[in-house]
Design an enzyme around this catalytic site. Structure first.
Site, mmCIF file in Angstrom:
data_model
loop_
_atom_site.group_PDB
_atom_site.id
_atom_site.type_symbol
_atom_site.label_atom_id
_atom_site.label_comp_id
_atom_site.label_asym_id
_atom_site.label_seq_id
_atom_site.Cartn_x
_atom_site.Cartn_y
_atom_site.Cartn_z
ATOM 1 N N TYR A 1 3.742 -17.275 16.289
ATOM 2 C CA TYR A 1 3.174 -16.333 15.320
ATOM 3 C C TYR A 1 1.689 -16.629 15.109
ATOM 4 O O TYR A 1 1.324 -17.525 14.368
ATOM 5 C CB TYR A 1 3.945 -16.446 14.000
ATOM 6 C CG TYR A 1 3.665 -15.319 13.021
ATOM 7 C CD1 TYR A 1 2.450 -14.640 13.004
ATOM 8 C CD2 TYR A 1 4.624 -14.937 12.105
ATOM 9 C CE1 TYR A 1 2.205 -13.618 12.122
ATOM 10 C CE2 TYR A 1 4.387 -13.903 11.202
ATOM 11 C CZ TYR A 1 3.179 -13.256 11.219
ATOM 12 O OH TYR A 1 2.943 -12.244 10.328
ATOM 13 N N TYR B 1 -1.468 -7.418 20.304
ATOM 14 C CA TYR B 1 -0.355 -6.526 20.693
ATOM 15 C C TYR B 1 0.096 -5.695 19.496
ATOM 16 O O TYR B 1 -0.069 -4.472 19.462
ATOM 17 C CB TYR B 1 0.754 -7.386 21.287
ATOM 18 C CG TYR B 1 2.186 -6.944 21.129
ATOM 19 C CD1 TYR B 1 2.675 -5.788 21.752
ATOM 20 C CD2 TYR B 1 3.074 -7.721 20.393
ATOM 21 C CE1 TYR B 1 4.017 -5.434 21.610
ATOM 22 C CE2 TYR B 1 4.407 -7.380 20.267
ATOM 23 C CZ TYR B 1 4.873 -6.225 20.865
ATOM 24 O OH TYR B 1 6.185 -5.886 20.726
#
Ligand SMILES: [Zn+2]
Lengths: 388, 150
Positions: A284, A332
């Site tokens: 993350y 992304y």
């Protein structure tokens, strides 16, 4: 049941994203969650009628499992609404495996949706009940960036990490995103671009920060036995570990050491594996410092050496350790809580279905979630049949 | 450093567990003491840990008897981030380690934001200027008083 008994007991049998990016003001978080759920179940050769375990967290929805259960027509016998920020979905995977192993459910659906991008600036965000008084708000930090900025500043002070090291993380993420047609930001990016971007909360600039997009995702989990009869190659949960030590950044004991040190140790112990056995890492990356901190705390380099570890394209396409092969939260997609996407990308890479960005022979992948401000850390180790 | 030491002491929760919230509410007591000009924190009677923000239970040992204490106000900057808004002057958000052993978020005033390094010795002041509750802010401490305190 010992933690080693959980190794390989459950498998991911379907994954999907919803529409990503910017979906428009008439769309809602639960819709995106449901869209992803339908696609992930279809991939698994299952339907909503098969789901008897529901695992869900949506920011601002205190009863998200009820929202999603009603919307999908799912009537679970086991429900888990654990909300530990962006790490929630990796936590849900751990909990789903435990529930399946205990016989509490058979087909677990982990699901998430967010319209964070479309929500911005149009007052959809409702006020909740008062929490504890804040001992930080009076100083006007910009949450969450300032928490990560304070960690970055401390890491730079203690270990000589530089803004150029941080920029390398953003550049590597962008290089991966350029191989992913679903990625939101695909323009070329250089270290110089990142260093020249506006500093928002020093030492972090706008290009050290994740995107704000819409998006949802879903992951379907069942027992290893049932997975063997389903259409896609099972991706087994080999190890999982969780840890959290604080919520407010001012309560984090050492800003250069996260609870990922503990979560990863637990996951490696369950899997009987170490960092040397891992082929790729999906983590993350809410901010560039995250990647450096987590690669250190997950054991891929020593504490303080993360800056050099990520430099010179070493985590980019063609590097020694592929990290965030989808482009990550930096390039992304990042719809508020990113933690379901590392699971989706790791699953696709292990199955060999990642298109232009597919890495050869991915047997073991780490998917690591972060929640709060470097607060909740959850590590999952996933593997294909050859890793069992 | 790793997670806080979880070892309970002899005076931990088993022997002195309170079943009701008694005494003043921690946040109210904190604000009242701050308004009177002190920099308040709590000290655990069981394990002597300095506790901040205020609580009803010690996060190090679980004891429920916490005593109010007054900080010297002297400490050092643990980390800092300068925030650069588009419309106002830059300002530093800092984490300060007080000499008594607790950490708080704050800001440093009367020094340019970019001139607040990690490790800088600072002294607390109670800022009552704002429209909301009083808050603790810091200024650069004289080297002498910093050394004296450490
Ligand atoms: Zn104590």
């Amino acid at each position: 049941m010992s933690s080693r008994d959980l190794r390989g007991a459950a498998a991911i049998v379907g994954v999907a994203e919803s529409d990503l990016g910017e979906v428009g003001q008439d769309r809602y978080a639960v819709e995106l969650a449901a869209q992803a759920a339908g696609a992930a179940l279809a991939e698994a050769g299952l339907t909503t009628r098969d789901v008897d375990g529901l695992f869900c967290a949506i920011a601002g929805r205190g009863m998200a499992p009820l929202d999603v259960g009603e919307y999908l027509g799912v009537r679970p016998r086991y429900t888990d609404g654990t909300m530990v920020g962006g790490s929630s979905f990796v936590s849900h995977l751990h909990h789903a495996a435990l529930a399946i192993a205990a016989g509490a459910c058979d087909v677990a659906l982990i699901v998430y949706g967010s319209t964070a991008r479309s929500d911005s600036g149009r007052g959809r965000l409702a006020m909740g009940p008062p929490e504890l008084p804040s001992y930080e708000a009076a100083y006007r930090p910009r949450p969450p960036i300032t928490g990560y900025a304070l960690a970055a500043a401390r890491h730079m002070h203690q270990y000589g990490t530089t803004r150029a090291h941080l920029a390398e993380v953003a550049v590597a993420a962008r290089q991966w995103a350029r191989l992913n047609p679903k990625a939101f930001a695909r323009d070329p990016l250089t270290v110089e671009d990142v260093l020249a971007a506006r500093v928002v909360s020093s030492p972090l600039s706008t290009l050290d920060c994740c995107l704000v997009t819409d998006g949802g995702g879903a992951v379907v989990v069942t027992s290893a036995a049932r997975a063997a009869d389903l259409p896609r190659p099972p991706v087994y949960l080999l190890g999982a570990g969780e840890a959290h030590w604080h919520r407010a950044i001012s309560q984090m004991p050492d800003l250069t050491v996260t609870a990922a040190t503990e979560s990863s140790a637990r996951a490696y112990a369950m899997a009987g594996l170490g960092p040397e056995d891992v082929d790729m890492v999906q983590l993350y990356d809410a901010f560039t410092i995250n990647t450096i901190l987590f690669l250190e705390d997950l054991g891929f380099c020593k504490k303080g050496e993360g800056g050099d570890f990520v430099s010179g394209g070493r985590i980019a396409p063609g590097g020694v350790l592929p990290v965030n092969t989808n482009g990550g939260g930096l390039s992304y997609c990042h719809p508020g809580m990113y933690g379901i996407f590392p699971l989706i990308e790791a699953t696709r890479q292990i199955r060999g279905e990642a298109g232009e960005r597919q890495q050869p022979g991915v047997s073991v992948a780490v998917a690591h979630g972060n929640g709060g401000q470097l607060s909740s850390q959850v590590t999952a180790i996933l593997g294909g049949r050859d890793a069992l | 450093m790793t997670a806080p030491d979880r070892e309970a002491t002899a005076t931990g929760p088993a022997s002195h567990h309170e079943t009701a919230l008694t005494g003043s509410a921690p946040h109210r007591e904190y604000l009242d003491r701050l308004a009177a000009g002190s920099v308040p924190f709590q000290t655990c009677d069981g394990c002597l840990t300095a506790v901040f923000p205020p609580r009803v239970i010690c996060p190090a040992c679980g004891a429920t008897e916490l005593r109010w204490s007054e900080s010297s106000g002297l400490g050092a900057v643990y980390s800092t981030s300068v925030i650069t808004p588009r419309d106002t002057d830059p300002y530093p958000v800092v984490l300060v380690d007080l000499d008594e052993g607790f950490r708080m978020m704050s800001t440093v005033v009367e020094t340019p934001a970019a001139d607040v390094p990690i490790g800088m010795r600072v002294r607390a002041h109670v800022d009552r200027e704002g429209s909301s509750d009083p808050r603790v802010v810091f200024t650069a401490a004289e080297a002498a008083e910093g050394e004296e305190a450490s």
